[in-house]
Design an enzyme around this catalytic site. Structure first.
Site, PDB file in Angstrom:
ATOM      1  CB  CYS A   1     -14.433   1.488  -0.689  1.00  0.00           C
ATOM      2  SG  CYS A   1     -13.759   2.832   0.056  1.00  0.00           S
TER       3      CYS A   1
ATOM      4  NE  ARG B   1     -10.401  -5.359   1.068  1.00  0.00           N
ATOM      5  CZ  ARG B   1      -9.817  -4.030   0.705  1.00  0.00           C
ATOM      6  NH1 ARG B   1     -10.096  -3.099   1.569  1.00  0.00           N
ATOM      7  NH2 ARG B   1      -7.888  -4.524   0.867  1.00  0.00           N
TER       8      ARG B   1
ATOM      9  CG  ASP C   1     -13.475   6.089  -0.939  1.00  0.00           C
ATOM     10  OD1 ASP C   1     -13.417   6.295   0.218  1.00  0.00           O
ATOM     11  OD2 ASP C   1     -12.354   5.639  -2.290  1.00  0.00           O
TER      12      ASP C   1
ATOM     13  CG  HIS D   1      -8.424  -0.097  -2.890  1.00  0.00           C
ATOM     14  ND1 HIS D   1      -7.463  -0.762  -2.226  1.00  0.00           N
ATOM     15  CD2 HIS D   1      -9.275   0.374  -1.839  1.00  0.00           C
ATOM     16  CE1 HIS D   1      -7.682  -1.207  -1.395  1.00  0.00           C
ATOM     17  NE2 HIS D   1      -8.660  -0.302  -0.752  1.00  0.00           N
TER      18      HIS D   1
ATOM     19  CD  GLN E   1     -12.805  -1.996  -1.096  1.00  0.00           C
ATOM     20  OE1 GLN E   1     -12.233  -1.502  -0.194  1.00  0.00           O
ATOM     21  NE2 GLN E   1     -14.475  -2.631   0.037  1.00  0.00           N
TER      22      GLN E   1
ATOM     23  NE  ARG F   1      -4.567   0.473   2.163  1.00  0.00           N
ATOM     24  CZ  ARG F   1      -4.729   0.213   2.756  1.00  0.00           C
ATOM     25  NH1 ARG F   1      -4.944   1.684   3.659  1.00  0.00           N
ATOM     26  NH2 ARG F   1      -6.064  -0.137   2.262  1.00  0.00           N
TER      27      ARG F   1
HETATM   28  N1  NVA Z   1     -10.038   6.653  -1.429  1.00  0.00           N
HETATM   29  C1  NVA Z   1      -9.875   6.144  -0.205  1.00  0.00           C
HETATM   30  C2  NVA Z   1      -9.887   4.311  -0.234  1.00  0.00           C
HETATM   31  C3  NVA Z   1      -9.056   4.330   1.242  1.00  0.00           C
HETATM   32  C4  NVA Z   1      -9.824   2.975   1.442  1.00  0.00           C
HETATM   33  C5  NVA Z   1      -8.045   7.055   0.259  1.00  0.00           C
HETATM   34  O1  NVA Z   1      -7.094   6.116  -0.602  1.00  0.00           O
HETATM   35  O2  NVA Z   1      -7.324   7.263   1.011  1.00  0.00           O
HETATM   36  N1   CP Z   2     -10.918  -0.430   2.494  1.00  0.00           N
HETATM   37  C1   CP Z   2     -10.282  -0.792   2.821  1.00  0.00           C
HETATM   38  O1   CP Z   2      -9.207  -0.540   2.589  1.00  0.00           O
HETATM   39  O2   CP Z   2      -9.987  -0.023   3.801  1.00  0.00           O
HETATM   40  P1   CP Z   2      -8.134  -0.216   4.914  1.00  0.00           P
HETATM   41  O3   CP Z   2      -7.628   1.269   4.274  1.00  0.00           O
HETATM   42  O4   CP Z   2      -8.788   0.215   6.982  1.00  0.00           O
HETATM   43  O5   CP Z   2      -7.483  -0.723   4.374  1.00  0.00           O
END
Ligand code: NVA
Ligand code: CP
Length: 303
Positions: free
Chosen positions: A261, A289, A223, A133, A136, A106
């Site tokens: 998500c 997930r 989101d 993502h 997701q 990540r």
């Molecule tokens: N769009 C959000 C998703 C978090 C799971 C982010 O990138 O923070």
């Molecule tokens: N939806 C998701 O990826 O959650 P986290 O940021 O908690 O991993």
């Protein structure tokens, strides 16, 4: 099941058949119908998980998934790795490839994952980048299949930011031929190249009007307006027009489901009344997930 791709960085690496197969495999694993001849699918396999950004669901679902499949996961904060002292992504990838069987990362820059994937001899999975993502999307479309039983003829409305989650969802909708209607403020549209490519396989509508997007929708998704890599000032551009509240949900089909998500900023992109309503399937979505990533890992590692 086997899939051809070595890595999963966007969703577009999967063929339509592979994507649909992964969804069905995820549902089978969830109901424990998948026969394993008594042997855990990922016995003695190790997953390295690299985090440059915070996470709750991704970290816990990958680690638990590996454990349930008979394997093991190691959580690594990028700041604690030698990369933070200048070791290249290439050398990091080569070293990790000698110890573990797959990497999930990540990160901020998507190009980090591309470099990692280029130099690793093992599968690399995107656990979220600024641009995509994909994990997701697997869970989201698995949840849609569970609730709506099919993809063709289903309309998903995306309301809010055309962000990383939205970009991977567009690819997912193209693989499943699901109709996707996206409402964003001007300037917050998803990646145009992703929209253009995916539009060859399904209908992707872009609008600035959330009411138009949710009209006759079977699924309403949103989101956070402010992603991890964004600045807080951004949310001003979205409120109040792009909030999913009861009045907006009422414009979708009567049996429409609400998805997010997570994490959510309650009272911003979605109200408590929608998050906690009977239409909301967010906790099943979060649980999925785990199941869909188990299916992905088992498939990437060809077991
Ligand atoms: N769009 C959000 C998703 C978090 C799971 C982010 O990138 O923070
Ligand atoms: N939806 C998701 O990826 O959650 P986290 O940021 O908690 O991993």
């Amino acid at each position: 099941m086997k899939i051809k791709t070595k890595n999963l960085l966007t969703i577009d690496e999967l063929s339509s058949k592979e994507f649909l197969g992964l969804i069905d495999f995820s549902i089978k694993l969830k109901s424990k119908k998948k026969k394993t001849n008594g042997k855990p699918l990922l016995e003695n396999k190790t997953l390295a998980m690299i985090f440059e950004k915070p996470s709750t669901r991704t970290r816990v679902s990958f680690e638990t998934g590996m454990l349930q499949l008979g394997g093991h996961a190691i959580s690594l904060s990028l700041t604690d790795m030698q990369h933070s002292r200048g070791e290249s992504i290439k050398d990091t990838a080569k070293a990790l490839s000698r110890y573990v069987d797959a990497i999930v990362a990540r990160v901020y820059e998507h190009s980090f994952l591309e470099d990692l994937a280029k130099h690793a001899t093992i599968p690399v999975i995107n656990g979220l980048s600024n641009s995509y993502h994909p994990c997701q999307t697997l869970a989201d479309l698995m949840t849609v299949k569970e609730y709506k039983k099919k993809f063709k003829g289903i309309k998903i409305a995306w309301v809010g930011d055309g962000n990383n989650v939205c970009n991977s969802l567009i690819f997912g909708c193209s693989k499943t031929q699901t109709h996707l209607s996206i409402a964003t403020p001007k300037g917050f549209e998803p990646n145009p190249a992703v929209v253009k490519k995916s539009s060859k396989h399904t209908t992707i509508d872009l609008t600035t009007d959330p009411k138009l997007a949710v009209k006759d929708a079977d699924v309403v998704m949103t989101d956070s307006f402010v992603s991890i890599h964004d600045s807080d000032a951004k949310s001003k551009k979205f409120l109040p027009t792009y909030q999913v509240n009861k009045s907006l949900m009422d414009k979708a089909k009567n049996d429409a489901i609400f998805m997010h998500c997570l994490p959510a900023k309650r009272g911003h992109e979605v109200t408590n009344s929608v998050m906690d309503s009977t239409q909301s399937v967010i906790w099943d979505q979060a649980e999925n997930r785990l199941h869909s990533q188990k299916a992905l890992l088992a498939s990437l590692l060809s077991v």
